[in-house]
Design a protein around this motif. Structure first.
Motif, mmCIF file in Angstrom:
data_model
loop_
_atom_site.group_PDB
_atom_site.id
_atom_site.type_symbol
_atom_site.label_atom_id
_atom_site.label_comp_id
_atom_site.label_asym_id
_atom_site.label_seq_id
_atom_site.Cartn_x
_atom_site.Cartn_y
_atom_site.Cartn_z
ATOM 1 N N ASP A 140 7.739 10.988 -3.359
ATOM 2 C CA ASP A 140 6.766 10.359 -3.196
ATOM 3 C C ASP A 140 5.922 11.333 -1.974
ATOM 4 N N GLN A 141 4.826 10.311 -1.338
ATOM 5 C CA GLN A 141 3.950 11.492 -1.207
ATOM 6 C C GLN A 141 4.070 11.886 0.410
ATOM 7 N N PHE A 142 4.385 12.757 1.126
ATOM 8 C CA PHE A 142 4.984 12.861 2.323
ATOM 9 C C PHE A 142 5.984 11.996 3.116
ATOM 10 N N SER A 143 7.464 11.579 2.129
ATOM 11 C CA SER A 143 8.129 10.610 2.946
ATOM 12 C C SER A 143 7.057 9.096 2.409
ATOM 13 N N ARG A 144 6.105 8.885 1.822
ATOM 14 C CA ARG A 144 5.560 8.111 1.427
ATOM 15 C C ARG A 144 5.972 7.771 -0.115
ATOM 16 N N GLN A 145 5.563 6.265 -0.432
ATOM 17 C CA GLN A 145 5.450 6.008 -1.771
ATOM 18 C C GLN A 145 4.669 4.938 -1.711
ATOM 19 N N ARG A 179 17.812 5.603 10.018
ATOM 20 C CA ARG A 179 16.518 6.156 11.319
ATOM 21 C C ARG A 179 15.884 6.722 11.195
ATOM 22 N N MET A 180 16.508 7.911 10.623
ATOM 23 C CA MET A 180 15.629 9.120 11.355
ATOM 24 C C MET A 180 15.191 9.651 9.657
ATOM 25 N N THR A 181 14.883 8.774 8.581
ATOM 26 C CA THR A 181 13.981 8.256 7.496
ATOM 27 C C THR A 181 12.653 7.694 8.007
ATOM 28 N N ASN A 182 13.058 6.974 9.243
ATOM 29 C CA ASN A 182 11.610 6.595 9.278
ATOM 30 C C ASN A 182 11.604 6.904 10.932
ATOM 31 N N ALA A 183 11.375 8.670 10.695
ATOM 32 C CA ALA A 183 11.106 9.112 11.757
ATOM 33 C C ALA A 183 10.195 9.047 12.626
ATOM 34 N N SER A 184 9.202 8.771 13.916
ATOM 35 C CA SER A 184 8.306 9.719 14.126
ATOM 36 C C SER A 184 8.140 11.194 15.155
ATOM 37 N N THR A 185 7.299 11.508 14.525
ATOM 38 C CA THR A 185 7.306 13.091 13.995
ATOM 39 C C THR A 185 6.107 13.461 15.403
ATOM 40 N N THR A 186 6.516 12.737 15.851
ATOM 41 C CA THR A 186 5.317 12.627 18.113
ATOM 42 C C THR A 186 6.948 12.522 18.509
ATOM 43 N N TYR A 193 14.740 -5.040 10.917
ATOM 44 C CA TYR A 193 15.453 -4.976 9.389
ATOM 45 C C TYR A 193 13.626 -5.010 8.768
ATOM 46 N N ARG A 194 14.338 -3.550 7.109
ATOM 47 C CA ARG A 194 12.872 -3.635 7.389
ATOM 48 C C ARG A 194 13.375 -3.505 5.578
ATOM 49 N N ILE A 195 12.844 -4.191 4.282
ATOM 50 C CA ILE A 195 12.881 -3.628 3.007
ATOM 51 C C ILE A 195 11.877 -3.863 2.407
ATOM 52 N N ALA A 196 11.407 -2.650 1.183
ATOM 53 C CA ALA A 196 10.836 -2.441 0.013
ATOM 54 C C ALA A 196 11.152 -2.185 -0.647
ATOM 55 N N GLY A 220 1.059 -0.979 0.133
ATOM 56 C CA GLY A 220 -0.210 -0.249 0.241
ATOM 57 C C GLY A 220 0.638 0.833 -0.084
ATOM 58 N N LEU A 221 0.064 2.507 0.580
ATOM 59 C CA LEU A 221 1.341 3.688 0.776
ATOM 60 C C LEU A 221 1.479 3.271 1.873
ATOM 61 N N HIS A 222 2.911 3.194 2.214
ATOM 62 C CA HIS A 222 3.775 2.977 3.347
ATOM 63 C C HIS A 222 4.835 3.430 3.366
ATOM 64 N N GLY A 223 5.489 3.763 4.790
ATOM 65 C CA GLY A 223 6.686 5.137 5.342
ATOM 66 C C GLY A 223 7.484 3.612 5.419
ATOM 67 N N TRP A 224 7.478 2.393 5.435
ATOM 68 C CA TRP A 224 8.594 1.576 5.981
ATOM 69 C C TRP A 224 10.213 1.865 4.538
ATOM 70 N N ALA A 225 10.166 2.760 4.477
ATOM 71 C CA ALA A 225 11.622 3.253 4.218
ATOM 72 C C ALA A 225 13.428 2.735 4.848
ATOM 73 N N GLY A 226 13.899 3.088 3.462
ATOM 74 C CA GLY A 226 15.387 2.593 3.769
ATOM 75 C C GLY A 226 15.925 3.195 4.537
ATOM 76 N N VAL A 227 17.317 3.445 4.029
ATOM 77 C CA VAL A 227 18.472 4.533 4.108
ATOM 78 C C VAL A 227 18.878 4.534 6.353
#
Length: 471
Positions: free
Chosen positions: A205-210, A179-186, A224-227, A170-177
């Protein structure tokens, strides 16, 4: 004088925020005698669909309000008037999150809301009743389905599995690169993210999601995470000597990130990593990741000759968060450092200005910044960026409130510029109920480059107060 006014406002807002927030959180929701049972905590609102609570629907709300004083880049108009400095208020983020756990193996995740609405940006076009800053559209940031191959919890033994594995789409943010590329904004350490941690933010991307397929899991202490994703389409055409985002060939993107957890394990039920735990955990992780997309950019080296270039981003980082000193003093430190190697093609350069209120003044005759107007800065480009941040929770002085000064530094060595850029952030978090209710103050500096020599000629700054409620 501006700084004094902002600090006074910061302290007063924190007091009012504390009073209001404590009353809200301390209210209890009574459980009905029949039907589904409601539970509330500082972390979530949960509707159980069975007696065990394994089938449930969780709701989350978050709101971040910004108050700023901006030193504008030279030659800036704000609403058509030349201004060297600008005050504004805005909605940086306003979110609603919903996740449904339909069984131990299947779940649905959604997050929707708005970002970046100010008095002049983020809303409808035009003037009058529907001005530039009014009525922004709500959109989805996350919308994906997830299936457990090996769930976190053994359904029979009712115990946590040592290993787990999930697949989703789906439209998700399980991203690479990184830890901060997967940062919680709260759960940020600083008042906001540096943004270059999202290498394709609002481009492909759409606000860091693809859109795509992802796998994430944990084997012992290795997470780990892979996309594999389909980037959002870009089709800009470059001028001679220019390189721009253009992925018309439609190649897939590939991303991955892995980290080893030396001490406590983090909760990775969602894709987001915390920037600070305020000493509630003892965490030390090291990680690395990448993002790759062939034919992502396009250049025109000479008249009528076009050339496609591959995008490849590499990141390596380390994160430490742990209590220090005597337990009764409740002190802790948070440290994070990351190195990025960006390659978008020769001399690629991208600028941004968060909630930029300014436009170019055509009558300005002074030295103009290569970055542009308002609060624009060079975000990233082909080259290297090293970023580090540090925070320290001061010794306990209240049963309700914690204070955490922080500092951040970014070094940007970009191929298209002739001088290294040094960017600084300094401020403090006033936590009223941990990350659920806080006030933060931050001052950020940005170097500005000349259009001819591409070297730093001056520095501008920005004061920010952010008010956050999230649960």
């Amino acid at each position: 004088m501006k700084l004094k006014i902002l600090l006074t406002t910061f302290a007063f807002s924190g007091f009012l925020f504390a009073q209001d927030s404590i009353n809200v959180i301390e209210e209890k929701i009574e459980e009905p005698k029949q039907g589904p049972k409601f539970k509330t905590s500082l972390g979530e609102i949960k509707l159980n669909l069975d007696e065990s609570g394994d089938k449930n629907i969780k709701f989350g709300l978050s709101s971040q309000i910004w108050l700023r004083s901006i030193d504008n880049n030279p030659g800036t108009l704000v609403n058509g008037i030349p201004q060297t400095s600008t005050y504004d208020a805005s909605l940086r983020r306003m979110r609603i999150s919903i996740s449904a756990q339909l069984s131990n193996y299947y779940s649905i995740v959604m997050q929707l809301g708005i970002n970046n609405q100010s008095f002049i940006s983020g809303g409808g076009a035009g003037t009058g009743a529907n001005g530039q800053g009014k009525k922004p559209q709500i959109f989805f940031m996350d919308a994906y389905n997830e299936l457990a191959i090996i769930p976190r919890k053994d359904e029979i033994k009712k115990k946590e599995n040592k290993h787990h594995l999930y697949i989703g789409a789906g439209l998700h943010g399980w991203a690479g690169v990184s830890r901060m590329t997967n940062a919680s904004t709260t759960k940020l350490l600083t008042a906001d993210l540096p943004v270059f941690n999202f290498p394709n933010i609002e481009v492909s991307d759409q606000f860091s999601r693809q859109f795509g397929v992802f796998v994430h899991g944990e084997y012992d202490k290795f997470n780990y995470r892979i996309a594999v994703n389909k980037p959002f389409a870009t089709n800009r055409n470059p001028e001679v000597g220019q390189i721009v985002d253009n992925n018309q060939s439609g190649k897939l993107s590939y991303a991955a990130y892995g980290m080893y957890q030396f001490f406590d394990k983090e909760n990775t039920a969602t894709s987001f990593f915390a920037g600070t735990y305020l000493g509630s955990k003892k965490v030390f992780n090291i990680g690395a990741g990448f993002y790759s997309n062939n034919d992502a950019t396009l250049s025109q080296p000479t008249e009528g000759v076009f050339k496609s270039h591959n995008e490849f981003i590499f990141g390596a980082d380390a994160f430490l968060d742990m209590p220090i000193g005597r337990k009764a003093r409740e002190m802790s430190i948070s440290l994070y450092s990351v190195f990025y190697r960006y390659n978008f093609g020769p001399n690629y350069l991208r600028t941004t200005g968060l909630l930029n209120p300014g436009t170019a003044d055509p009558n300005f005759t002074g030295t103009k910044a290569l970055e542009g107007f308002g609060n624009a800065r060079f975000l990233l480009g082909t080259g290297n960026i090293w970023y580090s941040q540090a925070g320290f929770v001061l010794p306990k002085f209240s049963d309700r409130v914690k204070l955490q000064p922080f500092f951040a530094y970014a070094l940007k060595d970009l191929e298209a510029l002739n001088e290294i850029g040094n960017y600084f952030d300094i401020g403090a978090n006033l936590f009223i109920l941990a990350q659920n209710a806080k006030v933060a103050y931050q001052y950020s500096s940005r170097p500005l480059y000349t259009q001819d020599t591409k070297e730093v000629f001056t520095i501008r700054g920005e004061h920010l107060i952010t008010l956050q409620i999230a649960f």
